[in-house]
Design an enzyme around this catalytic site. Structure first.
Site, PDB file in Angstrom:
ATOM      1  N   GLU A   1       0.843  -1.207   0.000  1.00  8.21           N
ATOM      2  CA  GLU A   1       0.000   0.000   0.000  1.00  8.21           C
ATOM      3  C   GLU A   1       0.871   1.247   0.000  1.00  8.21           C
ATOM      4  O   GLU A   1       1.881   1.301   0.709  1.00  8.21           O
ATOM      5  CB  GLU A   1      -0.917   0.000   1.227  1.00  8.21           C
ATOM      6  CG  GLU A   1      -2.090  -0.918   1.037  1.00  8.21           C
ATOM      7  CD  GLU A   1      -2.969  -1.049   2.266  1.00  8.21           C
ATOM      8  OE1 GLU A   1      -2.826  -0.258   3.211  1.00  8.21           O
ATOM      9  OE2 GLU A   1      -3.798  -1.975   2.274  1.00  8.21           O
TER      10      GLU A   1
ATOM     11  N   THR B   1      -7.946   0.366 -19.634  1.00  6.85           N
ATOM     12  CA  THR B   1      -7.623  -0.962 -19.137  1.00  6.85           C
ATOM     13  C   THR B   1      -6.338  -1.373 -19.842  1.00  6.85           C
ATOM     14  O   THR B   1      -5.917  -0.736 -20.815  1.00  6.85           O
ATOM     15  CB  THR B   1      -8.727  -1.991 -19.447  1.00  6.85           C
ATOM     16  OG1 THR B   1      -9.039  -1.902 -20.834  1.00  6.85           O
ATOM     17  CG2 THR B   1      -9.967  -1.740 -18.637  1.00  6.85           C
TER      18      THR B   1
ATOM     19  N   ARG C   1      -5.257  -8.286 -17.188  1.00  9.60           N
ATOM     20  CA  ARG C   1      -6.461  -7.532 -16.829  1.00  9.60           C
ATOM     21  C   ARG C   1      -6.085  -6.522 -15.757  1.00  9.60           C
ATOM     22  O   ARG C   1      -5.533  -6.879 -14.711  1.00  9.60           O
ATOM     23  CB  ARG C   1      -7.542  -8.475 -16.294  1.00  9.60           C
ATOM     24  CG  ARG C   1      -7.884  -9.610 -17.225  1.00  9.60           C
ATOM     25  CD  ARG C   1      -9.183 -10.258 -16.857  1.00  9.60           C
ATOM     26  NE  ARG C   1     -10.261  -9.436 -17.348  1.00  9.60           N
ATOM     27  CZ  ARG C   1     -10.710  -9.477 -18.614  1.00  9.60           C
ATOM     28  NH1 ARG C   1     -10.165 -10.292 -19.492  1.00  9.60           N
ATOM     29  NH2 ARG C   1     -11.688  -8.702 -18.994  1.00  9.60           N
TER      30      ARG C   1
END
Ligand code: DSN
Length: 431
Positions: A54, A226, A235
Site C-alpha cells: 500500500e 484498461t 487484466r
C-alpha cells in the site's frame, strides 16, 4: 507445468484445460479480449502476488519494498513514455475503478460529468443510472448525430456543456467504431472550465502504436484505460495525466496542475488498498512489448483486418452501424440485416466456435439482454496471425451460419471447419 494444480485441485485444473481447448479451437471476436504473451503470463503467475505494498514507490505503509518499488517505478516510466504522459498511476484494479478514481479525484458529490450515452457506444461507467457513480455524481449524456456516419453530435455536446456546466467532459467508448475529434472535445471542455478526460480502454494499443490519435496531443488532461484489450496486457487499469507530479502523501489544492497527485490520493487511500504487484509486473512487461516495432505491425494489421472484415460483411448484407469502422471494432444491426436478435446471433455464432457479444445499437428499442446488435472486432484474431484473407473466410462463416441458423447439422459442419482452420493459428502462449 501445472502439476501442482492438477494434483491439488482437479476440478479447477479440468476447467482450465477445457478453457485452453475453447481458446485454441474458437475464433475470439469480442473486441475487448486478446491473448497475452507468454512473458505477460509468466509475470502474472509469480510470487509478486505474495506482497503487500500500500502506498507508492518510496512511500509505502509496509516494509520489504526493495523489489516492488523499482518494479512499480519501471511500470510507471514505461507507461508515461508509451503515451506521452507526465504521470501514470498503474495501480487501478481495472477500468471501472480507474474511472471512479478520476471522478472522485476531481469532483464533489453532486457535480456533473458529460459523457457518451451507453446505447450510442459509451460505457456503463460513463453514467449508466445503475452504477454506483451515478448515485454520487450527476451524469449528462451526449449522443451520435447520425447513425450512418456515426459522427458524435458535437453541437449537442457543446450545448449540453454550456447548459449543465460539467466538471469533466468525458470521451471514450466501448462500442463506437469511429475516430474522435479530440481537439473539438478539449475546446468544449475548455469553454466551460471542465477538464477533458478520455477513456481509451478499447483503443489503448492502437494509440500506443501511433495508429490512432493520442488525446494528450489535443489538450486532454486525463486518460484512463484498461491494460488487457488492444494493449494486450494483463487484466487491469491505468490512469495517465498531465500536470506536476508531487508527493501523494500531502493534500493538494484542486487545481489542474495538481491532477497527478489528486489521482494518486484518490486511488490510494481513496478507493483501493494494496495494488496487485504481480499484475503490476505483467503490466510493465506489456508496456515494453507495446513499445516494440512488432507491436506497431500488429496494431496496423488489427486495423487492416477490421476494415476488410467490415467490407466483406457489408457486401453480404450485414448492416453495420456507421457503415464501417475506423478502429478495431464493428457494431452490426442484426434485426435490420437478418431479422435476428443480437442474443440469437450470439448463440448461433457460439455454436460454430465464433465468440462475439450481443450489443445495443443507438437508441435500441430492444432490451439489453436481447438487443438488436452484435459487436465484434479483430484484436485477438490478429494476435493469432490472421490477415485479410482470413477475414474473408470469417465473413463467409458468419453469413452461412446466420442464414442456416436453425439447421443444427449444417452449423455442426461449420463448427468442424472452424476447429480445423484454427489449428494453423497458435496462441502466443503456445510458444
Ligand atoms: N467490458 C468491456 C467491453 O467489453 O467493452 C468494457 O469494460
Amino acid at each position: 507445468m501445472l502439476k501442482h494444480l492438477k494434483s491439488n485441485d482437479k476440478p479447477i485444473y479440468d476447467l482450465l484445460k477445457a478453457e485452453e481447448k475453447r481458446q485454441h479451437e474458437g475464433l475470439e471476436l469480442i473486441p475487448s479480449e486478446n491473448y497475452v504473451s507468454s512473458a505477460v503470463l509468466e509475470a502474472l503467475g509469480t510470487i509478486f502476488t505474495n506482497k503487500y505494498s500500500e502506498g507508492y514507490p518510496g512511500k509505502r505503509y509496509y516494509g520489504g519494498q526493495m523489489n516492488i518499488d523499482p518494479l512499480e517505478t519501471l511500470a510507471i516510466e514505461r507507461a508515461k513514455k508509451l503515451f506521452n504522459a507526465d504521470h501514470a498511476n498503474v495501480q487501478p484494479l481495472s477500468g471501472a475503478p480507474a474511472n471512479l478514481a478520476v471522478y472522485f479525484a476531481w469532483m464533489e458529490p453532486g457535480d456533473t460529468i458529460l459523457g457518451m450515452d451507453l446505447s450510442h457506444g459509451g460505457h456503463l461507467t460513463h453514467g449508466d443510472p445503475r452504477t454506483a457513480a451515478a448515485r454520487v455524481f450527476n451524469f449528462i449524456r451526449y449522443k451520435i448525430k447520425d447513425i450512418e456516419t456515426g459522427e458524435i453530435d458535437y453541437d449537442q455536446m457543446r450545448d449540453l456543456a454550456k447548459k449543465h456546466k460539467p466538471k469533466i467532459v468525458l470521451a471514450g467508448f466501448s462500442a463506437y467504431p469511429r475516430e474522435l475529434d479530440y481537439a473539438k472535445i478539449a475546446s468544449i471542455a475548455n469553454e466551460v472550465g471542465a477538464i477533458a478526460m478520455m477513456d481509451m480502454a478499447h483503443i489503448a494499443g492502437l494509440i500506443a502504436a501511433k495508429q490512432l490519435k493520442n488525446p494528450f496531443d489535443f489538450g486532454f488532461h486525463v486518460v484512463t484505460s484498461t491494460t488487457h484489450k488492444t494493449l494486450r496486457g494483463p487484466r487491469g487499469g491505468l490512469i495517465l495525466s498531465k500536470g506536476i507530479v508531487s508527493n501523494p502523501l500531502s493534500p493538494v489544492e484542486k487545481k489542474i496542475e495538481n491532477i497527478p497527485t489528486l489521482i494518486d490520493r484518490s486511488v490510494f487511500p481513496g478507493l483501493q488498498g494494496g495494488p496487485h504487484d504481480n499484475v503490476t509486473a505483467a503490466k510493465a512487461v506489456a508496456f515494453k512489448e507495446a513499445a516494440s516495432p512488432q507491436f506497431k505491425i500488429y496494431a496496423k494489421q488489427i486495423l487492416k483486418n477490421a476494415k476488410r472484415l467490415s467490407e466483406q460483411l457489408m457486401k453480404k448484407g450485414f448492416k453495420l452501424v456507421t457503415n464501417g469502422t475506423d478502429n478495431h471494432l464493428m457494431l452490426v444491426d442484426m434485426i435490420t440485416s437478418f431479422n435476428v436478435s443480437g442474443l440469437q446471433a450470439e448463440r448461433v455464432y457460439d455454436a460454430i466456435g465464433l465468440t462475439l457479444n450481443k450489443n445495443m445499437i443507438p437508441d435500441d428499442q430492444r432490451k439489453p439482454f436481447s438487443p438488436s446488435g452484435i459487436r465484434l472486432g479483430t484484436p485477438a484474431i490478429t494476435t493469432r496471425g490472421m490477415k485479410e484473407k482470413d477475414m474473408d473466410q470469417i465473413a463467409e462463416w458468419m453469413y452461412k451460419a446466420i442464414t442456416h441458423k436453425d439447421d443444427e447439422k449444417y452449423l455442426n459442419k461449420l463448427h468442424k471447419e472452424v476447429i480445423i482452420y484454427c489449428k494453423n493459428f497458435p496462441l502466443p502462449s503456445d510458444f
